[in-house]
Write a protein that holds these residues in place. Sequence first.
Motif, PDB file in Angstrom:
ATOM      1  N   THR A  50       3.410   5.986   5.370  1.00  0.00           N
ATOM      2  CA  THR A  50       2.150   6.618   4.961  1.00  0.00           C
ATOM      3  C   THR A  50       1.732   6.123   3.587  1.00  0.00           C
ATOM      4  O   THR A  50       0.574   5.735   3.365  1.00  0.00           O
ATOM      5  N   ILE A  51       2.717   6.145   2.663  1.00  0.00           N
ATOM      6  CA  ILE A  51       2.405   5.688   1.308  1.00  0.00           C
ATOM      7  C   ILE A  51       2.013   4.212   1.324  1.00  0.00           C
ATOM      8  O   ILE A  51       1.015   3.808   0.702  1.00  0.00           O
ATOM      9  N   PHE A  52       2.801   3.428   2.088  1.00  0.00           N
ATOM     10  CA  PHE A  52       2.510   1.996   2.144  1.00  0.00           C
ATOM     11  C   PHE A  52       1.151   1.720   2.781  1.00  0.00           C
ATOM     12  O   PHE A  52       0.383   0.884   2.294  1.00  0.00           O
ATOM     13  N   SER A  53       0.860   2.423   3.858  1.00  0.00           N
ATOM     14  CA  SER A  53      -0.418   2.191   4.535  1.00  0.00           C
ATOM     15  C   SER A  53      -1.586   2.602   3.646  1.00  0.00           C
ATOM     16  O   SER A  53      -2.617   1.925   3.604  1.00  0.00           O
ATOM     17  N   GLU A  54      -1.401   3.734   2.926  1.00  0.00           N
ATOM     18  CA  GLU A  54      -2.472   4.152   2.007  1.00  0.00           C
ATOM     19  C   GLU A  54      -2.650   3.133   0.889  1.00  0.00           C
ATOM     20  O   GLU A  54      -3.781   2.771   0.543  1.00  0.00           O
ATOM     21  N   GLU A  55      -1.502   2.686   0.317  1.00  0.00           N
ATOM     22  CA  GLU A  55      -1.603   1.673  -0.728  1.00  0.00           C
ATOM     23  C   GLU A  55      -2.208   0.386  -0.185  1.00  0.00           C
ATOM     24  O   GLU A  55      -3.030  -0.261  -0.840  1.00  0.00           O
TER      25      GLU A  55
ATOM     26  N   LEU B  74      -5.470  -1.251  -1.393  1.00  0.00           N
ATOM     27  CA  LEU B  74      -5.436  -2.642  -1.837  1.00  0.00           C
ATOM     28  C   LEU B  74      -6.409  -3.502  -1.042  1.00  0.00           C
ATOM     29  O   LEU B  74      -7.085  -4.374  -1.591  1.00  0.00           O
ATOM     30  N   SER B  75      -6.487  -3.244   0.254  1.00  0.00           N
ATOM     31  CA  SER B  75      -7.414  -4.014   1.098  1.00  0.00           C
ATOM     32  C   SER B  75      -8.854  -3.763   0.679  1.00  0.00           C
ATOM     33  O   SER B  75      -9.657  -4.704   0.591  1.00  0.00           O
ATOM     34  N   LEU B  76      -9.170  -2.478   0.398  1.00  0.00           N
ATOM     35  CA  LEU B  76     -10.525  -2.175  -0.047  1.00  0.00           C
ATOM     36  C   LEU B  76     -10.822  -2.842  -1.381  1.00  0.00           C
ATOM     37  O   LEU B  76     -11.896  -3.428  -1.573  1.00  0.00           O
ATOM     38  N   ALA B  77      -9.848  -2.733  -2.309  1.00  0.00           N
ATOM     39  CA  ALA B  77     -10.035  -3.363  -3.614  1.00  0.00           C
ATOM     40  C   ALA B  77     -10.165  -4.879  -3.462  1.00  0.00           C
ATOM     41  O   ALA B  77     -11.001  -5.523  -4.113  1.00  0.00           O
TER      42      ALA B  77
ATOM     43  N   SER C 146     -10.197 -11.299   6.876  1.00  0.00           N
ATOM     44  CA  SER C 146      -8.783 -10.966   7.087  1.00  0.00           C
ATOM     45  C   SER C 146      -8.424  -9.673   6.389  1.00  0.00           C
ATOM     46  O   SER C 146      -7.658  -8.853   6.900  1.00  0.00           O
ATOM     47  N   THR C 147      -8.982  -9.458   5.191  1.00  0.00           N
ATOM     48  CA  THR C 147      -8.714  -8.220   4.450  1.00  0.00           C
ATOM     49  C   THR C 147      -9.243  -7.018   5.203  1.00  0.00           C
ATOM     50  O   THR C 147      -8.595  -5.962   5.261  1.00  0.00           O
ATOM     51  N   ALA C 148     -10.396  -7.172   5.800  1.00  0.00           N
ATOM     52  CA  ALA C 148     -10.941  -6.069   6.602  1.00  0.00           C
ATOM     53  C   ALA C 148     -10.027  -5.765   7.784  1.00  0.00           C
ATOM     54  O   ALA C 148      -9.778  -4.600   8.122  1.00  0.00           O
ATOM     55  N   ILE C 149      -9.498  -6.827   8.403  1.00  0.00           N
ATOM     56  CA  ILE C 149      -8.559  -6.626   9.511  1.00  0.00           C
ATOM     57  C   ILE C 149      -7.303  -5.931   9.021  1.00  0.00           C
ATOM     58  O   ILE C 149      -6.763  -5.037   9.681  1.00  0.00           O
ATOM     59  N   VAL C 150      -6.808  -6.352   7.839  1.00  0.00           N
ATOM     60  CA  VAL C 150      -5.623  -5.700   7.255  1.00  0.00           C
ATOM     61  C   VAL C 150      -5.900  -4.235   6.995  1.00  0.00           C
ATOM     62  O   VAL C 150      -5.039  -3.368   7.224  1.00  0.00           O
ATOM     63  N   ALA C 151      -7.100  -3.932   6.484  1.00  0.00           N
ATOM     64  CA  ALA C 151      -7.455  -2.538   6.228  1.00  0.00           C
ATOM     65  C   ALA C 151      -7.441  -1.732   7.529  1.00  0.00           C
ATOM     66  O   ALA C 151      -6.935  -0.600   7.573  1.00  0.00           O
ATOM     67  N   GLU C 152      -7.987  -2.329   8.599  1.00  0.00           N
ATOM     68  CA  GLU C 152      -7.959  -1.630   9.890  1.00  0.00           C
ATOM     69  C   GLU C 152      -6.519  -1.444  10.371  1.00  0.00           C
ATOM     70  O   GLU C 152      -6.167  -0.389  10.903  1.00  0.00           O
ATOM     71  N   SER C 153      -5.667  -2.489  10.171  1.00  0.00           N
ATOM     72  CA  SER C 153      -4.257  -2.373  10.567  1.00  0.00           C
ATOM     73  C   SER C 153      -3.563  -1.285   9.771  1.00  0.00           C
ATOM     74  O   SER C 153      -2.747  -0.530  10.310  1.00  0.00           O
ATOM     75  N   ALA C 154      -3.869  -1.218   8.464  1.00  0.00           N
ATOM     76  CA  ALA C 154      -3.275  -0.169   7.627  1.00  0.00           C
ATOM     77  C   ALA C 154      -3.693   1.214   8.110  1.00  0.00           C
ATOM     78  O   ALA C 154      -2.883   2.155   8.154  1.00  0.00           O
ATOM     79  N   GLU C 155      -4.949   1.327   8.502  1.00  0.00           N
ATOM     80  CA  GLU C 155      -5.415   2.626   9.007  1.00  0.00           C
ATOM     81  C   GLU C 155      -4.703   2.984  10.305  1.00  0.00           C
ATOM     82  O   GLU C 155      -4.283   4.129  10.508  1.00  0.00           O
ATOM     83  N   ARG C 156      -4.535   1.985  11.196  1.00  0.00           N
ATOM     84  CA  ARG C 156      -3.814   2.248  12.446  1.00  0.00           C
ATOM     85  C   ARG C 156      -2.357   2.601  12.162  1.00  0.00           C
ATOM     86  O   ARG C 156      -1.790   3.494  12.795  1.00  0.00           O
TER      87      ARG C 156
END
Length: 447
Positions: free
Chosen positions: A217-222, A226-229, A429-439
């Motif tokens: 959870t912490i990692f995905s939020e970070e 990070l992906s948004l930033a 790719s960052t947007a994809i990472v952000a979606e992966s983090a959310e999943r």
Amino acid sequence: MKCPFSFLGNPSSPTKQTNHHSFSTPEIKPDWVRDESKLVIDGETEINEQLRMIDFNEGDVQLLHHMRPMISRRIDWIVDSFYQSVLDVSKLEEIIKKHSTVEKLKQTLREHLLDMFSGNVDQEFILKRLRIAKVHKRVGLEPKWYLSAFQNLQNAFLQTIYQEVKDEQLLLQMVRTTTKLLNLEQQLVLEAYEKENIREKEEQYELVKNELKSKITIFSEELEDLSLATNVAVEELVSSSNEVSQAIRQSSETASNTREHAEEGRDILQILQQHIGGIHEKTSSMEESVMQLGQSSAQIQKVVSAVEEIASRIKLLSLNASIEAARAGEHGLGFAVVAREVNKLSEEAKSTVVQIAGLVTHSAEISGRVVRSIEEVRGLAEQGELQSKESGNMFIHILNSMKNSAEDIVLLEGQIRELITTIEGIGSSTAIVAESAERLNRVSVNL
């Protein structure tokens, strides 16, 4: 309940005892008839099935009860032999010293062994075995030591039976019943071991799962932050790159215009070099003319000197003619008039010659100044020609540099475009990472 270490050890052969009894007690007779009915424990369906599989019945329970006095007589030897072998194993000795004392454990083991032959095989009997297994598990007694000691304890029981019982049929029945009892003990304790291991593994799994869930959870939020930033930074970088690309295009246009101006300046310098060359040629020609003028002035000066000398001679001749006219008297009056006119003409000629000489001298001075000025102009023209050549070379160098710079700018512009494309790809790719983090965050919530 303290751990009795009831299944540890390797009992040695019993020493000869003064009170040796053969098995001829009135409780059990060779013609004793066993009750072969099924043993049932209320509420323990699975254990009842286990009892049925090993054929542990009511007759066995009764026989255990009748064997108790025999075991009681040999209990001290069994317990002492048991702990003598236990203490020979350094690891087991450390466990005993850490959690209890040998004397306490001997007393507990006596009670436990006598309870095994009480003939009470019920739920309390089962719970005691489960508690024993938990204690063994808690103090760190591994199953291999339990099984090793179990075999040695069984040997001790069997040796006691062989020494006490003489009737072969009854001996066989006691051996079978004892092995069934010990087998049941093994089943109950090992099953308790297994359940305790499963429970610990489940607790450990839950602990690890919760910790993993928390970290995920912490990692995905970070990662999402990070992906948004990173996405914002990429957008800013794309914007800055576009501005840089625009600035490079403007620089390229400016360099192109400057190059055109530099080429025009080079052409003007070439024309100026031609003009300076013409000035240099004209200056050389003027210098030659002035030198010729100086030579003419020198010749005029010679003529003036000759005329002055002639005028002086004419004046002298006029003076002599006046003297001779005075001597001639009346006959020399006309000649005197001529002499005076000649003298006057001589004076005028001399005056004119003096003026000419002054003009020639002044002309010579002016010619000298002109010559010096021409020399200075020629020097300046030569210096200007040299500087013009250097400026021309400089313009050629500038043109070559600007040409190379223009080519570099064009190349850089292409690289900037590729960089923009790459950055935009990173943004995707960052947007994809952000979606992966959310999943990943959603998966961690559902763990």
